[in-house]
Design a protein around this motif. Structure first.
Motif, mmCIF file in Angstrom:
data_model
loop_
_atom_site.group_PDB
_atom_site.id
_atom_site.type_symbol
_atom_site.label_atom_id
_atom_site.label_comp_id
_atom_site.label_asym_id
_atom_site.label_seq_id
_atom_site.Cartn_x
_atom_site.Cartn_y
_atom_site.Cartn_z
ATOM 1 N N ASN A 45 -1.602 6.834 -7.721
ATOM 2 C CA ASN A 45 -0.363 7.406 -8.228
ATOM 3 C C ASN A 45 0.799 6.673 -7.567
ATOM 4 O OD1 ASN A 45 -1.567 9.545 -9.785
ATOM 5 N ND2 ASN A 45 -2.065 10.516 -7.843
ATOM 6 N N LEU A 46 1.786 6.283 -8.366
ATOM 7 C CA LEU A 46 2.920 5.538 -7.830
ATOM 8 C C LEU A 46 3.819 6.442 -6.999
ATOM 9 C CD1 LEU A 46 3.817 3.374 -10.946
ATOM 10 C CD2 LEU A 46 2.464 2.726 -8.953
ATOM 11 N N GLN A 47 4.376 5.888 -5.926
ATOM 12 C CA GLN A 47 5.281 6.625 -5.043
ATOM 13 C C GLN A 47 6.722 6.502 -5.528
ATOM 14 O OE1 GLN A 47 4.232 8.538 -2.691
ATOM 15 N NE2 GLN A 47 2.098 7.900 -2.693
ATOM 16 N N TYR A 48 7.597 7.350 -4.992
ATOM 17 C CA TYR A 48 9.021 7.253 -5.299
ATOM 18 C C TYR A 48 9.601 6.009 -4.621
ATOM 19 C CZ TYR A 48 8.911 11.942 -7.244
ATOM 20 O OH TYR A 48 8.633 13.032 -8.021
ATOM 21 N N PRO A 49 10.561 5.334 -5.262
ATOM 22 C CA PRO A 49 11.113 4.097 -4.682
ATOM 23 C C PRO A 49 11.654 4.257 -3.264
ATOM 24 C CG PRO A 49 11.813 4.293 -6.958
ATOM 25 C CD PRO A 49 11.110 5.576 -6.609
ATOM 26 N N ASP A 50 12.245 5.411 -2.948
ATOM 27 C CA ASP A 50 12.798 5.559 -1.590
ATOM 28 C C ASP A 50 11.712 5.559 -0.519
ATOM 29 O OD1 ASP A 50 11.786 8.033 -2.267
ATOM 30 O OD2 ASP A 50 13.443 9.176 -1.427
ATOM 31 N N LYS A 51 10.457 5.678 -0.914
ATOM 32 C CA LYS A 51 9.342 5.624 0.035
ATOM 33 C C LYS A 51 8.966 4.192 0.403
ATOM 34 C CE LYS A 51 8.021 10.050 0.032
ATOM 35 N NZ LYS A 51 8.311 10.898 1.176
ATOM 36 N N TYR A 52 9.329 3.221 -0.455
ATOM 37 C CA TYR A 52 8.895 1.851 -0.172
ATOM 38 C C TYR A 52 10.011 0.808 -0.182
ATOM 39 C CZ TYR A 52 8.690 1.520 -5.339
ATOM 40 O OH TYR A 52 8.975 1.562 -6.679
ATOM 41 N N HIS A 53 11.244 1.201 -0.467
ATOM 42 C CA HIS A 53 12.332 0.231 -0.445
ATOM 43 C C HIS A 53 12.628 -0.225 0.977
ATOM 44 C CE1 HIS A 53 14.277 1.271 -4.582
ATOM 45 N NE2 HIS A 53 13.297 0.394 -4.677
ATOM 46 N N GLY A 54 13.011 -1.484 1.109
ATOM 47 C CA GLY A 54 13.414 -2.039 2.392
ATOM 48 C C GLY A 54 14.559 -3.009 2.180
ATOM 49 N N SER A 55 14.756 -3.909 3.133
ATOM 50 C CA SER A 55 15.811 -4.910 3.007
ATOM 51 C C SER A 55 15.327 -6.239 3.571
ATOM 52 C CB SER A 55 17.086 -4.465 3.733
ATOM 53 O OG SER A 55 16.852 -4.404 5.123
ATOM 54 N N VAL A 56 15.920 -7.306 3.069
ATOM 55 C CA VAL A 56 15.611 -8.657 3.541
ATOM 56 C C VAL A 56 16.942 -9.344 3.812
ATOM 57 C CG1 VAL A 56 14.572 -10.885 2.973
ATOM 58 C CG2 VAL A 56 13.497 -8.778 2.147
ATOM 59 N N LYS A 57 17.090 -9.895 5.015
ATOM 60 C CA LYS A 57 18.322 -10.607 5.358
ATOM 61 C C LYS A 57 17.982 -12.064 5.641
ATOM 62 C CE LYS A 57 22.343 -10.499 8.322
ATOM 63 N NZ LYS A 57 22.829 -10.196 9.656
ATOM 64 N N ILE A 58 18.713 -12.969 4.982
ATOM 65 C CA ILE A 58 18.503 -14.413 5.144
ATOM 66 C C ILE A 58 19.785 -15.009 5.702
ATOM 67 C CG2 ILE A 58 17.903 -16.561 3.966
ATOM 68 C CD1 ILE A 58 16.794 -14.662 1.670
ATOM 69 N N ASP A 59 19.677 -15.729 6.828
ATOM 70 C CA ASP A 59 20.833 -16.362 7.459
ATOM 71 C C ASP A 59 20.703 -17.871 7.406
ATOM 72 O OD1 ASP A 59 21.980 -13.916 8.379
ATOM 73 O OD2 ASP A 59 20.623 -13.921 10.098
ATOM 74 N N GLY A 115 0.798 -1.219 0.000
ATOM 75 C CA GLY A 115 0.000 0.000 0.000
ATOM 76 C C GLY A 115 0.833 1.273 0.000
ATOM 77 N N TYR A 116 2.089 1.191 0.465
ATOM 78 C CA TYR A 116 2.977 2.356 0.448
ATOM 79 C C TYR A 116 3.532 2.634 -0.944
ATOM 80 C CZ TYR A 116 2.988 2.262 5.541
ATOM 81 O OH TYR A 116 2.625 2.295 6.853
ATOM 82 N N MET A 117 3.268 1.756 -1.904
ATOM 83 C CA MET A 117 3.813 1.926 -3.253
ATOM 84 C C MET A 117 2.951 2.819 -4.120
ATOM 85 S SD MET A 117 5.117 -1.914 -3.980
ATOM 86 C CE MET A 117 5.843 -2.867 -2.669
ATOM 87 N N TYR A 118 1.727 3.085 -3.683
ATOM 88 C CA TYR A 118 0.844 3.974 -4.438
ATOM 89 C C TYR A 118 -0.114 4.629 -3.451
ATOM 90 C CZ TYR A 118 -2.094 -0.155 -3.937
ATOM 91 O OH TYR A 118 -2.775 -1.219 -3.412
ATOM 92 N N ASP A 119 -0.669 5.781 -3.846
ATOM 93 C CA ASP A 119 -1.591 6.475 -2.942
ATOM 94 C C ASP A 119 -3.044 6.141 -3.309
ATOM 95 O OD1 ASP A 119 -2.233 8.010 -5.164
ATOM 96 O OD2 ASP A 119 -0.996 9.703 -4.555
ATOM 97 N N GLU A 120 -3.991 6.806 -2.636
ATOM 98 C CA GLU A 120 -5.411 6.508 -2.843
ATOM 99 C C GLU A 120 -5.876 6.773 -4.267
ATOM 100 O OE1 GLU A 120 -4.213 8.277 -0.320
ATOM 101 O OE2 GLU A 120 -4.598 6.950 1.373
ATOM 102 N N ALA A 121 -5.188 7.683 -4.962
ATOM 103 C CA ALA A 121 -5.533 7.987 -6.354
ATOM 104 C C ALA A 121 -4.759 7.094 -7.331
ATOM 105 C CB ALA A 121 -5.249 9.461 -6.659
#
Length: 198
Positions: A101-115, A93-99
């Motif tokens: 419209n797509l958000q900027y990547p820095d608004k929704y990028h994260g990280s995944v760590k696998i051990d 849901g953070y990738m687009y708003d109610e209308a």
């Protein structure tokens, strides 16, 4: 090879069922992946092309590029709160708003760590996915004939990934030091767990 030596060595082998996954998304979305039942780390392929210099000589392969995987899929079990599914749908849901419209990547990028964990629960190998986000959250299937635990899949897309090894080659003394430190950490973890859960 001595059979006892071989059997002792089997105890120190990496196990498919010993892993951790830690997910960090935007807006303090966090998941330790406790209900993750399956995940695969990404790979890398060296692209080559063959050159033949005439006659009956075999082709010699030359490197022409690198092909990176930039998607992985993780499978999660669902409890009665559906917490993990809620988190990933919120993240999407953070990738687009109610209308829409797509958000900027820095608004929704994260990280995944696998051990990959050893038998002492200390990481042997770690992979971190950078600029990651859940590009696909699967639906949930139902069947009256299957009284199995409910699961769903999440496909993570990412830009790059990096890896680290617990037992990096560092000479004889470095290897002995790492081995001793693993034993100490393992004993400390056991004592803490015994105090907390024993």
């Amino acid at each position: 090879m001595n059979i006892n030596r071989f059997l002792n060595h089997m105890d120190s082998m990496g196990r498919k069922d010993r892993f951790n996954i830690e997910i960090r998304g935007p807006q303090n979305i966090r998941s330790r992946g406790l209900r993750c039942t399956a995940v695969t780390t990404p790979g890398k392929t060296i692209l080559t092309t063959g050159k033949n210099y005439g006659g009956a000589t075999p082709e010699r392969p030359y490197v022409t590029g690198v092909e990176y995987e930039n998607k992985i899929t993780a499978t999660f079990m669902l409890d009665t709160t559906f917490e993990d599914k809620q988190l990933f749908e919120l993240w999407q849901g953070y990738m687009y708003d109610e209308a829409y419209n797509l958000q900027y990547p820095d608004k929704y990028h994260g990280s995944v760590k696998i051990d990959q964990l050893g038998v002492d629960n200390i990481p042997l190998y770690s992979v971190e996915l950078h600029e990651a986000f859940p590009s696909m959250v699967s639906g949930v299937g139902f069947s009256a004939s299957e009284p199995a635990v409910q699961t769903f899949d999440v496909e993570f897309s990412f830009r790059t990934w990096s890896s680290s090894f617990e037992n990096s080659p560092s000479g004889l003394l470095g290897g002995l030091f790492n081995k001793k430190m693993r034993k100490i950490r393992s004993r400390l973890d056991k004592k803490v767990n015994d105090k907390l859960f024993g």
